[in-house]
Design a protein around this motif. Structure first.
Motif, mmCIF file in Angstrom:
data_model
loop_
_atom_site.group_PDB
_atom_site.id
_atom_site.type_symbol
_atom_site.label_atom_id
_atom_site.label_comp_id
_atom_site.label_asym_id
_atom_site.label_seq_id
_atom_site.Cartn_x
_atom_site.Cartn_y
_atom_site.Cartn_z
ATOM 1 N N VAL A 186 -1.637 1.245 -5.090
ATOM 2 C CA VAL A 186 -1.089 0.029 -4.492
ATOM 3 C C VAL A 186 -0.146 -0.626 -5.496
ATOM 4 C CG1 VAL A 186 -3.030 -0.345 -2.922
ATOM 5 C CG2 VAL A 186 -3.073 -1.385 -5.202
ATOM 6 N N LEU A 187 0.902 -1.267 -4.980
ATOM 7 C CA LEU A 187 1.985 -1.780 -5.828
ATOM 8 C C LEU A 187 2.060 -3.298 -5.762
ATOM 9 C CD1 LEU A 187 4.761 0.676 -4.530
ATOM 10 C CD2 LEU A 187 3.239 1.035 -6.506
ATOM 11 N N LYS A 188 2.024 -3.945 -6.910
ATOM 12 C CA LYS A 188 2.286 -5.386 -6.963
ATOM 13 C C LYS A 188 3.790 -5.566 -7.106
ATOM 14 C CE LYS A 188 1.414 -9.835 -7.308
ATOM 15 N NZ LYS A 188 1.295 -10.588 -6.044
ATOM 16 N N ARG A 189 4.380 -6.303 -6.172
ATOM 17 C CA ARG A 189 5.830 -6.281 -5.996
ATOM 18 C C ARG A 189 6.547 -7.432 -6.692
ATOM 19 N NH1 ARG A 189 7.704 -3.468 -1.811
ATOM 20 N NH2 ARG A 189 9.647 -3.715 -2.928
ATOM 21 N N GLU A 190 6.477 -7.470 -8.012
ATOM 22 C CA GLU A 190 7.238 -8.493 -8.742
ATOM 23 C C GLU A 190 8.750 -8.250 -8.653
ATOM 24 O OE1 GLU A 190 5.890 -11.393 -10.426
ATOM 25 O OE2 GLU A 190 4.403 -10.722 -8.972
ATOM 26 N N ASP A 191 9.120 -7.040 -8.218
ATOM 27 C CA ASP A 191 10.551 -6.752 -8.041
ATOM 28 C C ASP A 191 11.160 -7.591 -6.921
ATOM 29 O OD1 ASP A 191 8.794 -5.143 -6.378
ATOM 30 O OD2 ASP A 191 10.597 -4.126 -5.647
ATOM 31 N N LEU A 192 10.320 -8.147 -6.065
ATOM 32 C CA LEU A 192 10.842 -8.937 -4.948
ATOM 33 C C LEU A 192 11.047 -10.409 -5.283
ATOM 34 C CD1 LEU A 192 8.865 -7.334 -1.988
ATOM 35 C CD2 LEU A 192 11.250 -6.994 -2.674
ATOM 36 N N ASN A 193 10.685 -10.796 -6.503
ATOM 37 C CA ASN A 193 10.926 -12.188 -6.902
ATOM 38 C C ASN A 193 12.427 -12.471 -6.984
ATOM 39 O OD1 ASN A 193 8.178 -12.491 -7.297
ATOM 40 N ND2 ASN A 193 8.300 -12.158 -9.517
ATOM 41 N N ASP A 205 0.874 -1.176 0.000
ATOM 42 C CA ASP A 205 0.000 0.000 0.000
ATOM 43 C C ASP A 205 0.913 1.230 0.000
ATOM 44 O OD1 ASP A 205 -2.223 1.580 0.188
ATOM 45 O OD2 ASP A 205 -2.817 0.919 2.185
ATOM 46 N N ALA A 206 0.952 1.947 -1.108
ATOM 47 C CA ALA A 206 1.937 3.025 -1.273
ATOM 48 C C ALA A 206 1.403 4.319 -0.671
ATOM 49 C CB ALA A 206 2.278 3.192 -2.748
#
Lengths: 293, 462
Positions: free
Chosen positions: B119-126, B105-106
């Protein structure tokens, strides 16, 4: 889709490729087909180069459309295509080149990736090529599954649609491809990209044998030929020997006179090759094995 | 089928390893989130039998490759329904790639922008730093299933190449990555990562020496070596069935994000924003919302110096219909049908084509596409870094930039879901040059100079 003949059609310029293979089969030899990228290295030298091929033993020339993304071509033709485009080749120049070849009595087909044809308009492309005296179009990245519109356009204007088959093609696919092909069927003799090779792939005779069982079309074999001996080897089982990369390498080397001499010399050697084979093995039906490498 | 060279990992769950208990990747997750297997078994939006999405897609390829793509299509049709394959996909996604990725939640970004909630979907954390791992694990498992021993892939920014090299190392496959010479220079760190992972990296000098030429070279390799080689395509382009396969393996992004957004906010978003090069992360997050007519789908294309300059990579917003790399879609081409070079500060978006399903969604009006310039993307990169402590990949920064604009348009009652498809570590050299970060004593002032006031970075008061 309209084109269903498997052999010579009775209409339009399609007759002239059929006539060629009738004549070469009658003479018990294979036809020699020479490929060069259009406009390579320059427009003026390109016109001279095709003339040199035709005057020195090529029965047919393939006028290649230089393309930005030639996925089945090796480095020689890629680099030549970039040079031709860099020197100002435009698609509209293609028809003038073909017209010049036809005007001096030569036979020409065009080899082109499909996107330039889509961009130009399929019907317009077939119409303008037919008006220029072109006989057919080889489309290396178009399979018959996607070719309805192109087949209709080619048929309307009497242009022979020439498709490729590959060693990996199934019998079903060879049959279906041959059903929509006119002029000759182009057999890619290896699974790789274009480029001169020292030895003719063993896949080529096998592929041609499989094609013969499925079609009466002449069969051209390409990909890798650069010597008279290789041409003779292919001419034993194919109706046409297609040579590309070896000619392309020569067309850009030295000045125009040197290039013409080199092209003429290789064409003459290859033309002897396709005739020696006849003397040795007298082929019955025709097939064309191509190497535009 | 298990390739003989593969030793380290068993296919399917191993009861011994699970200690007699049911492995955690089997059955429903305790949090109710879907698993990747739920994303691949077929949708109401699959292409027709010839691989067309409306009038886009198909198989525009050399005859020599028809058998190869047929083989891939057959293998995938079986795999997507095979419990052994699906269980292995779920196991690797959870225990190796790190799925599910969180939804953030940004709050500070939202406050800074002053518009809709973001809101951010965090595919960067894969694992490996982007959404690319979702697709490569699926296709690498497919490769092994098909008995092939080698994978090849193209890469632009290097994210797909790194992900492919990673999966190849994991599954014991030989790996060759084709990368344009220009991209190897601007993404040198990823070249080193791929080599460390054991992959061969081939710098491609032909054509414009970027992603499209890397794809050409990979196709040439595949034509020559198809008997033992699988072409692990990285985006939702190429000939059928690649747009379908890649999309299916990326659909988990949207399935998770939809459920996470509902859980967090109690409602669906008004819009979903994602960057579009070839379009794999975008189709991955869009797809779960296709049948939610109230959810706008916004694809952000790379605008480079601006569409009006001609130096851009905005294929749908600035291109025309043609055929490239096996599919009929929008592309950048000149009047002769020659492919034009694309331009973007982001190597991963620097591609003159786009996946056929995106072209279809644009044509039927289900998705809208906008162009984001290099400058707008870099502003957004800094904005997200300073408001949320997240340095996005420059690709993903395009999505952030588009989402920020849309959040302002929607106003405070709105809700925007953004796919942060990758992290920006790989882009630090570019960022250092752009923002002048090379000299620590001057960095702060230069970031302020290089970001526009509209971006809101330097005015945050810190």
């Amino acid at each position: 889709m309209t084109a269903t003949d498997t052999g010579a059609t009775a209409r339009g310029t399609g007759d002239r490729l059929a006539e060629l293979f009738t004549a070469t089969r009658g003479a018990g030899r294979a036809a020699l087909v020479g490929y060069l990228p259009a406009g390579y290295p320059t427009a003026e030298r390109s016109a001279r180069a095709y003339a040199a091929l035709l005057d020195s033993g090529c029965d047919l020339v393939e006028v290649g459309v230089p393309y930005s993304d030639p996925v089945i071509d090796g480095p020689v033709i890629q680099a030549a295509s970039d040079t031709a485009r860099g020197n100002g080749f435009r698609l509209s120049d293609l028809f003038g080149l073909v017209e010049g070849i036809a005007a001096r009595g030569g036979r020409a087909v065009v080899m082109t990736y499909i996107n330039p044809v889509l961009s130009y308009g399929m019907d317009r492309f077939a119409r303008d090529l037919a008006a220029a005296g072109g006989l057919g179009v080889i489309t290396p990245d178009l399979i018959v599954d996607e070719a309805d519109e192109w087949l209709a356009a080619a048929d309307r204007h009497g242009i022979d649609p020439i498709f490729l088959v590959a060693p990996a093609s199934s019998a079903e696919r060879i049959a279906r491809t041959a059903q929509h092909t006119r002029g000759f069927l182009y057999a890619a003799s290896t699974m790789g990209v274009t480029g001169a090779r020292d030895q003719v792939s063993s896949a080529a005779p096998e592929l041609v044998t499989r094609c013969r069982a499925l079609t009466d079309l002449p069969i051209g074999v390409g990909l890798g030929v650069r010597t008279g001996a290789q041409a003779a080897e292919i001419a034993r089982f194919a109706d046409a020997v297609i040579v590309g990369s070896a000619f392309t390498s020569m067309a850009g080397a030295g000045d125009a006179a040197e290039a013409d001499a080199a092209l003429a010399g290789l064409a003459a050697e290859l033309a002897d090759g396709v005739r020696i084979a006849a003397a040795a093995a007298a082929p019955s039906a025709g097939s064309a094995v191509g190497d535009r490498s | 089928m298990v390739s003989p060279v593969v030793a380290p990992l068993a296919v399917g769950p191993d009861p011994d390893r699970a200690g007699g208990r049911s492995p955690s990747w089997l059955g429903p997750r305790p949090d109710g989130l879907p698993r990747p297997s739920a994303a691949v078994t077929g949708t109401a939006h699959d292409p027709d039998a010839r691989g067309y999405y409306g009038s886009f897609g198909g198989r525009w390829l050399p005859e020599a490759l028809v058998v190869a793509v047929d083989e891939v299509a057959d293998a995938y049709a079986k795999a997507r329904l095979d419990p052994v394959f699906l269980t292995e996909l779920d196991r690797l996604a959870e225990t190796y790639a790190g799925r599910p990725s969180p939804l953030t939640d940004a709050e500070r970004l939202t406050a800074q922008v002053g518009g809709a909630r973001i809101v951010l979907k965090r595919e960067d954390l894969n694992h490996t730093g982007s959404h690319k791992i979702n697709n490569v694990l699926g296709q690498a498992l497919l490769t092994r299933r098909m008995g092939k021993t080698r994978v090849i892939a193209e890469t632009g920014a290097g994210q797909h190449g790194v992900a492919t090299a990673t999966a190849a190392a994991l599954l014991g496959l030989d790996c060759t990555i084709y990368m344009g010479r220009v991209d190897t220079e601007r993404q040198a760190l990823n070249v080193a990562r791929m080599r460390l992972l054991g992959a061969e990296v081939v710098a491609v000098d032909s054509g414009s020496a970027t992603l499209k030429d890397a794809i050409n070279e990979a196709f040439r390799d595949w034509v020559t070596n198809v008997d033992h080689t699988y072409y692990l395509f990285g985006t939702v382009g190429g000939p059928h069935p690649f747009p379908l396969i890649v999309r299916d393996f990326q659909r988990i992004i949207g399935l998770e994000a939809r459920a996470q957004t509902l859980a967090l906010t109690g409602r669906l978003p008004d819009a979903v924003a994602a960057c579009v090069g070839g379009g794999s992360n975008a189709i991955g997050i869009f797809h779960a919302f296709l049948d939610d007519p109230g959810v706008r789908l916004l694809g952000l294309e790379a605008g480079g110096d601006g569409i009006e300059t001609g130096r851009h990579a905005s294929t749908i917003t600035g291109g025309t219909v043609g055929v490239l790399h096996g599919a009929r879609s929008f592309l950048l081409q000149d009047e002769d049908g020659q492919i034009r070079e694309s331009h973007s500060i982001s190597a991963g978006l620097d591609y003159p084509g786009v996946g056929p399903e995106h072209a279809h969604l644009a044509e039927v009006g289900r998705a809208e596409f906008r162009s984001v310039t290099d400058r707008e993307a870099m502003d957004a990169m800094a904005l997200l870094a300073r408001t949320e402590g997240i340095i996005p990949a420059i690709e993903s920064a395009h999505a952030v930039a588009g989402a920020v604009d849309l959040a302002r348009e929607l106003g405070p009652d709105g809700l925007v879901l953004v796919n942060v498809s990758g992290r920006g570590d790989k882009d630090m050299e570019t960022a250092m040059r752009w923002f002048g970060l090379g000299d620590p004593s001057t960095a702060e002032a230069q970031v302020a100079d290089r970001t526009s006031t509209e971006g809101g970075v330097a005015v945050d008061g810190r």
